[in-house]
Design a protein around this motif. Structure first.
Motif, PDB file in Angstrom:
ATOM      1  N   SER A 100      45.825  41.921  41.330  1.00  0.00           N
ATOM      2  CA  SER A 100      44.565  41.696  42.039  1.00  0.00           C
ATOM      3  C   SER A 100      44.784  42.071  43.498  1.00  0.00           C
ATOM      4  O   SER A 100      45.916  42.006  43.989  1.00  0.00           O
ATOM      5  CB  SER A 100      44.146  40.224  41.913  1.00  0.00           C
ATOM      6  N   SER A 129      42.024  44.357  51.023  1.00  0.00           N
ATOM      7  CA  SER A 129      41.207  43.598  50.083  1.00  0.00           C
ATOM      8  C   SER A 129      39.762  43.614  50.557  1.00  0.00           C
ATOM      9  O   SER A 129      39.473  43.881  51.729  1.00  0.00           O
ATOM     10  CB  SER A 129      41.714  42.156  49.967  1.00  0.00           C
ATOM     11  N   ASN A 168      42.583  36.681  43.510  1.00  0.00           N
ATOM     12  CA  ASN A 168      42.275  35.761  42.418  1.00  0.00           C
ATOM     13  C   ASN A 168      43.189  34.541  42.398  1.00  0.00           C
ATOM     14  O   ASN A 168      43.168  33.773  41.433  1.00  0.00           O
ATOM     15  CB  ASN A 168      42.353  36.488  41.076  1.00  0.00           C
ATOM     16  N   PHE A 187      30.620  46.328  43.422  1.00  0.00           N
ATOM     17  CA  PHE A 187      31.374  45.959  42.228  1.00  0.00           C
ATOM     18  C   PHE A 187      30.589  45.005  41.327  1.00  0.00           C
ATOM     19  O   PHE A 187      31.169  44.290  40.523  1.00  0.00           O
ATOM     20  CB  PHE A 187      32.704  45.313  42.638  1.00  0.00           C
ATOM     21  N   ASN A 245      42.486  55.062  49.936  1.00  0.00           N
ATOM     22  CA  ASN A 245      41.490  54.828  48.897  1.00  0.00           C
ATOM     23  C   ASN A 245      40.111  55.258  49.377  1.00  0.00           C
ATOM     24  O   ASN A 245      39.775  55.135  50.557  1.00  0.00           O
ATOM     25  CB  ASN A 245      41.485  53.344  48.517  1.00  0.00           C
ATOM     26  N   ASP A 249      30.252  46.077  37.034  1.00  0.00           N
ATOM     27  CA  ASP A 249      31.521  46.192  36.308  1.00  0.00           C
ATOM     28  C   ASP A 249      32.409  47.299  36.860  1.00  0.00           C
ATOM     29  O   ASP A 249      33.234  47.877  36.145  1.00  0.00           O
ATOM     30  CB  ASP A 249      31.273  46.431  34.809  1.00  0.00           C
ATOM     31  N   ALA A 250      32.249  47.640  38.125  1.00  0.00           N
ATOM     32  CA  ALA A 250      33.119  48.642  38.740  1.00  0.00           C
ATOM     33  C   ALA A 250      34.468  48.008  39.060  1.00  0.00           C
ATOM     34  O   ALA A 250      34.550  46.838  39.436  1.00  0.00           O
ATOM     35  CB  ALA A 250      32.478  49.201  40.008  1.00  0.00           C
ATOM     36  N   GLN A 251      35.528  48.782  38.906  1.00  0.00           N
ATOM     37  CA  GLN A 251      36.874  48.273  39.117  1.00  0.00           C
ATOM     38  C   GLN A 251      37.185  48.218  40.610  1.00  0.00           C
ATOM     39  O   GLN A 251      37.039  49.206  41.329  1.00  0.00           O
ATOM     40  CB  GLN A 251      37.896  49.171  38.406  1.00  0.00           C
ATOM     41  N   MET A 252      37.615  47.061  41.065  1.00  0.00           N
ATOM     42  CA  MET A 252      37.971  46.904  42.472  1.00  0.00           C
ATOM     43  C   MET A 252      39.362  47.487  42.706  1.00  0.00           C
ATOM     44  O   MET A 252      40.294  47.182  41.966  1.00  0.00           O
ATOM     45  CB  MET A 252      37.949  45.420  42.853  1.00  0.00           C
ATOM     46  N   PRO A 253      39.552  48.351  43.710  1.00  0.00           N
ATOM     47  CA  PRO A 253      40.887  48.912  43.973  1.00  0.00           C
ATOM     48  C   PRO A 253      41.860  47.817  44.380  1.00  0.00           C
ATOM     49  O   PRO A 253      41.509  46.888  45.112  1.00  0.00           O
ATOM     50  CB  PRO A 253      40.639  49.902  45.114  1.00  0.00           C
ATOM     51  N   VAL A 254      43.087  47.922  43.894  1.00  0.00           N
ATOM     52  CA  VAL A 254      44.076  46.854  44.090  1.00  0.00           C
ATOM     53  C   VAL A 254      45.259  47.283  44.949  1.00  0.00           C
ATOM     54  O   VAL A 254      46.090  46.444  45.302  1.00  0.00           O
ATOM     55  CB  VAL A 254      44.595  46.354  42.722  1.00  0.00           C
TER      56      VAL A 254
END
Length: 606
Positions: free
Chosen positions: A232, A194, A253, A203, A167, A206-211
């Protein structure tokens, strides 16, 4: 130009004289004006001795000339074949089922001269084949079970491979778990990635956190073998020892996810969760550790989180946990709730026993068989013996299960189940510790990772006051560590993760992986000795407390027995004041009586 004849040439010489007294003095250089020593004018007579040569080029080289050529020879294809001859090859007039016909034909063939020649030619061929079959196998182990002594070998480690997070966003490798079958049959590691920084600036918009998390094959460090896609980011991940194709993971989460790598119709090299818990009935904080527990079906697991809860799950039905335990120091409500940051479960120590390290630095021991007493929770030392920060790792000794190790703040501490204080503590490291684990093959070796990118290896069988070996992995802070193997084999491959998602595979030397002679007994004796010493100190402290309590009670009783509650010193002081006061009054009365007597005598004289 080149000379064609030799003539006498003018000899130029300059005589340099020096006084004997100046021999041996230091040379002094100084600037001087130019001076002409000799001047040779051109002479046309010498011109006829030379002729002009056509230009020529010459090359000189001290290296010999070499050439390189290659060619492909004809490839020889070899193939191994075999034949099993049961019965056959007899002429048509010979019935193989009749022994008399076979013997008659055999005698006739043996008298033939061609038969004798053929047998002579077959002899060397058969002899060569027999020698090939009897050739010694150079790869055979002739001394199985003989243990070599590696105690004199200096400790060392070398890097084998590096697994980088594919990533683009830099994430922390929060958990590493080896495949239960080992590298000999299935050399894979499951790595959870994580970002644990609260309100990370990357983040906030509103940036998407890589999962994604990955399963790597140690023979292919370039690309991950399987990509896990949880809802998550995963904080922990663990293989199932009974069913090695299944995993369970805890998310950031609070969700718990179950993965089955055999799931059909899945995208290539991608695996979606087979089951996921419901967020309303899951943890409210990140799940920092999860373990498969002993069960008949092999589908049950336990998870712990910093929300102060420990939950048990059945991976076939993750809709709600099968049991929930509040990690409180007092079940009656008088204590405080502790957040779990690490967990340890070892079936050999007991199928109902758990160890939980908390973010407050306190160790909790949980035994589900004693639920009547504080829900089965035993709280260890919450005073000087506890860590100054969160406990990042907690693990039982693989050889002696009643002893366990905790890693937190700047130290690693060794505990025993019977005592609530640590029996051994390492010296304070120069950098903060982030993780640690025992060696699966050596009872006295354990590893700790530091924030300055160094792995420290302690060997208590060698010495207890200093680190046996330190290995610099990189400049980034390390986050997790895991050693491959069990008590029977392994112990040489070490996987270390850092805060940028890089997992480094190290191989330690035999002296750190192979069990030394009498090591189990020596380590057990050392732990028992320290346990006995700690118990004696605890008894001594208990006796001192009892003695101080008795002295305080005696002093209180003595004070109560005194009349009117007055102190003896005060009584003595009051008596002294009374005596002084009476003496002063008496002295004043005496002076007054003397004065009156003197006045009476004066009146009589008049």
């Amino acid at each position: 130009l080149g000379p064609i004849s030799n003539r006498s040439t003018m000899e130029v010489a300059y005589l340099y004289t020096k006084v004997r007294a100046e021999f041996g003095k230091d040379i002094k250089f100084e600037d001087s004006a130019p001076e002409t020593l000799e001047s040779i004018l051109p002479n046309d007579e010498f011109e006829k001795d030379y002729v002009q040569r056509n230009p020529s080029i010459s090359e000189f080289d001290t290296t010999p000339d070499m050439s390189e050529s290659e060619c492909n020879t004809e490839r020889l294809v070899t193939k191994s074949t075999s034949m099993r001859h049961m019965e056959g090859g007899w002429p048509k007039d010979v019935d193989p089922s009749e022994m008399s016909d076979m013997q008659r034909y055999r005698k006739k063939a043996e008298k033939d001269e061609e038969y004798k020649t053929a047998m002579k030619l077959l002899g060397p061929m058969i002899g060569r084949c027999m020698k090939q079959n009897n050739t010694i196998n150079i790869y055979e182990e002739y001394f199985d079970g003989v243990q070599a002594d590696h105690s004199s070998e200096p400790p060392s480690a070398k890097g084998l491979a590096v697994f980088r997070d594919p990533n683009d966003v830099k994430r922390t490798a929060t958990s590493i778990n080896w495949h239960p079958e080992g590298p000999a049959t299935n050399g894979k590691i499951a790595v959870a990635y994580s970002i644990l920084n609260f309100q990370d600036q990357r983040f906030m918009n509103d940036a998407q956190m890589p999962v994604s998390s990955y399963i790597w094959d140690i023979m292919n460090p370039n690309t991950p073998d399987i990509e896990l896609l949880p809802p998550s980011p995963l904080c922990c991940l663990r293989f199932n020892a009974k069913s090695t194709d299944t995993l369970v993971g805890g998310s950031y989460n609070g969700l718990v996810s179950f993965y089955d790598l055999r799931k059909p119709n899945a995208p290539e090299k991608q695996c979606m969760p087979h089951e996921t818990s419901v967020i309303e009935k899951s943890h409210h904080d990140p799940v920092y550790d999860v373990f498969w527990i002993s069960s008949k079906t092999g589908n049950q697991c336990a998870s712990v989180s910093t929300d102060g809860q420990m939950m048990w799950w059945d991976t076939r039905r993750l809709g709600e946990p099968t049991d929930v335990l509040n990690l409180a120091t007092d079940s009656k409500g008088g204590g405080m709730t502790l957040g779990g940051s690490s967990m340890e479960y070892n079936q050999e120590a007991g199928p109902t026993k758990y160890l939980v390290g908390t973010e407050q630095g306190i160790v909790l021991a949980i035994n589900l068989r004693n639920k009547k007493s504080n829900n089965g929770i035993t709280v260890y030392d919450s005073g000087p013996g506890k860590h100054h920060g969160p406990i990042y790792s907690i693990q039982r000794n693989p050889t002696h299960n009643k002893f366990f190790m905790t890693v937190g703040d700047w130290t690693a501490r060794i505990w025993v189940e019977d005592l609530k204080t640590p029996i051994m503590t390492t010296k304070y490291h120069s950098s903060y510790l982030t993780s640690g684990c025992w060696s699966p093959t050596r009872a006295g070796v354990f590893y700790v990772t530091r924030m300055d990118g160094v792995v420290d290896i302690w060997d208590y069988f060698y010495r207890q006051n200093e680190v046996a070996y330190s290995h610099k992995v990189g400049e980034d802070a390390l986050s997790t560590i895991s050693v491959q193997g069990n008590m029977q084999s392994g112990g040489r491959l070490v996987a270390v993760g850092d805060v940028n998602g890089t997992v480094s595979l190290l191989e330690v030397c035999d002296s750190l992986a192979s069990q030394q002679p009498n090591e189990k007994m020596a380590i057990n004796g050392m732990f028992e000795r320290e346990t006995k010493q700690e118990k004696n100190l605890e008894l001594r402290e208990r006796d001192l407390k009892r003695q101080r309590a008795a002295e305080e009670e005696a002093s209180k009783k003595e004070a109560a027995e005194k009349k009117d509650g007055k102190d003896e010193k005060m009584e003595e002081l009051l008596r002294k004041v009374d005596a002084d006061f009476l003496a002063m009054i008496k002295e004043a009365e005496d002076d007054e009586s003397k004065a009156s007597e003197g006045a009476d005598l004066g009146g009589d004289e008049k």
